[in-house]
Design an enzyme around this catalytic site. Structure first.
Site, PDB file in Angstrom:
ATOM      1  N   ASP A  30      61.067   0.548 -86.175  1.00 61.96           N
ATOM      2  CA  ASP A  30      62.421   1.039 -85.899  1.00 61.96           C
ATOM      3  C   ASP A  30      63.428   0.176 -86.665  1.00 61.96           C
ATOM      4  OD1 ASP A  30      63.729   2.865 -83.352  1.00 61.96           O
ATOM      5  OD2 ASP A  30      65.058   1.461 -84.403  1.00 61.96           O
ATOM      6  N   ILE A  31      64.428   0.842 -87.229  1.00 56.10           N
ATOM      7  CA  ILE A  31      65.433   0.143 -88.049  1.00 56.10           C
ATOM      8  C   ILE A  31      66.350  -0.736 -87.188  1.00 56.10           C
ATOM      9  CG2 ILE A  31      67.312   1.858 -88.006  1.00 56.10           C
ATOM     10  CD1 ILE A  31      67.366   1.660 -91.079  1.00 56.10           C
ATOM     11  N   ASN A  87      62.338   9.959 -75.618  1.00 54.30           N
ATOM     12  CA  ASN A  87      63.665  10.426 -75.204  1.00 54.30           C
ATOM     13  C   ASN A  87      63.813  11.909 -75.516  1.00 54.30           C
ATOM     14  OD1 ASN A  87      64.630   7.813 -74.457  1.00 54.30           O
ATOM     15  ND2 ASN A  87      64.960   7.335 -76.624  1.00 54.30           N
ATOM     16  N   VAL A  96      67.580  11.428 -82.888  1.00 53.87           N
ATOM     17  CA  VAL A  96      66.972  12.075 -84.064  1.00 53.87           C
ATOM     18  C   VAL A  96      66.191  13.311 -83.596  1.00 53.87           C
ATOM     19  CG1 VAL A  96      65.404  11.781 -86.001  1.00 53.87           C
ATOM     20  CG2 VAL A  96      66.802   9.848 -85.247  1.00 53.87           C
ATOM     21  N   HIS A 100      59.430  11.990 -81.383  1.00 52.81           N
ATOM     22  CA  HIS A 100      58.885  10.665 -81.698  1.00 52.81           C
ATOM     23  C   HIS A 100      58.708   9.892 -80.402  1.00 52.81           C
ATOM     24  CE1 HIS A 100      63.275  10.479 -81.797  1.00 52.81           C
ATOM     25  NE2 HIS A 100      63.176   9.251 -81.310  1.00 52.81           N
ATOM     26  N   HIS A 102      58.637   5.988 -78.898  1.00 47.66           N
ATOM     27  CA  HIS A 102      58.910   4.569 -79.143  1.00 47.66           C
ATOM     28  C   HIS A 102      57.773   3.742 -78.546  1.00 47.66           C
ATOM     29  CE1 HIS A 102      63.352   5.093 -80.018  1.00 47.66           C
ATOM     30  NE2 HIS A 102      63.079   6.244 -79.419  1.00 47.66           N
TER      31      HIS A 102
HETATM   32  P1  AMP Z   1      66.012   8.349 -80.214  1.00 48.11           P
HETATM   33  O1  AMP Z   1      67.260   7.853 -79.543  1.00 48.11           O
HETATM   34  O2  AMP Z   1      64.840   8.411 -79.279  1.00 48.11           O
HETATM   35  O3  AMP Z   1      66.236   9.630 -80.989  1.00 48.11           O
HETATM   36  O4  AMP Z   1      65.615   7.201 -81.249  1.00 48.11           O
HETATM   37  C1  AMP Z   1      65.824   7.280 -82.620  1.00 48.11           C
HETATM   38  C2  AMP Z   1      65.438   5.937 -83.181  1.00 48.11           C
HETATM   39  O5  AMP Z   1      65.315   6.058 -84.586  1.00 48.11           O
HETATM   40  C3  AMP Z   1      66.428   4.809 -82.901  1.00 48.11           C
HETATM   41  O6  AMP Z   1      65.771   3.764 -82.182  1.00 48.11           O
HETATM   42  C4  AMP Z   1      66.859   4.368 -84.300  1.00 48.11           C
HETATM   43  O7  AMP Z   1      67.069   2.977 -84.393  1.00 48.11           O
HETATM   44  C5  AMP Z   1      65.710   4.834 -85.147  1.00 48.11           C
HETATM   45  N1  AMP Z   1      66.022   5.087 -86.549  1.00 48.11           N
HETATM   46  C6  AMP Z   1      67.048   5.804 -87.041  1.00 48.11           C
HETATM   47  N2  AMP Z   1      66.985   5.850 -88.385  1.00 48.11           N
HETATM   48  C7  AMP Z   1      65.889   5.161 -88.744  1.00 48.11           C
HETATM   49  C8  AMP Z   1      65.275   4.845 -90.012  1.00 48.11           C
HETATM   50  N3  AMP Z   1      65.792   5.266 -91.171  1.00 48.11           N
HETATM   51  N4  AMP Z   1      64.140   4.086 -89.994  1.00 48.11           N
HETATM   52  C9  AMP Z   1      63.624   3.663 -88.836  1.00 48.11           C
HETATM   53  N5  AMP Z   1      64.147   3.936 -87.622  1.00 48.11           N
HETATM   54  C10 AMP Z   1      65.261   4.667 -87.580  1.00 48.11           C
END
Ligand code: AMP
Length: 115
Positions: A30-31, A87, A96, A100, A102
């Protein structure tokens, strides 16, 4: 919600820190990590959410858990334990629109239920 950056990562349009992958899943760091280990387990096939899954996709969901266990071993959090979070929707805080999971670990994670 932000656009489906995970499809762009899967297609190679965007770079990511890839931890593991096979034909069905990509696992990236995760970024914006919320724990010492914070991975995202992402199916390569696009599903916006769990509501897109049909009966014949059930084995893919099961495989996601096997992938989680495998990568937890790979990154060294398997023995002490870890947490999986999926989520969904506005109240779930999903950002996103690509399903996915976590995987968080590397320290005691505290309360299991959000206060
Ligand atoms: P969610 O709130 O469950 O949709 O989580 C989306 C996750 O994607 C968040 O924890 C972000 O930090 C992560 N994220 C967004 N963009 C990127 C990226 N380019 N590379 C890795 N993680 C990302």
């Amino acid at each position: 919600m932000i656009s489906d950056i995970f499809c762009k990562i899967i297609n190679g349009e965007l770079k990511a820190d890839i931890v593991w992958q096979d034909d069905d899943f990509l696992v990236i760091n995760d970024i914006n990590p919320q724990a010492p280990v914070h991975l995202l387990i992402i199916p390569k096939k696009h599903f916006e959410a769990l509501h897109d899954f049909i009966e014949s996709d059930a084995s893919l969901l099961g495989k996601a858990l096997l992938v989680a266990d495998k990568v937890a071993k790979q990154v060294g959090v398997h023995d002490k334990g870890y947490r999986l979070i999926l989520n969904e929707g506005e109240h779930g805080g999903k950002l996103v629109p690509h399903l996915h999971i976590h995987l968080l670990g590397g320290k005691p994670l505290g309360a299991k239920i959000v206060q």
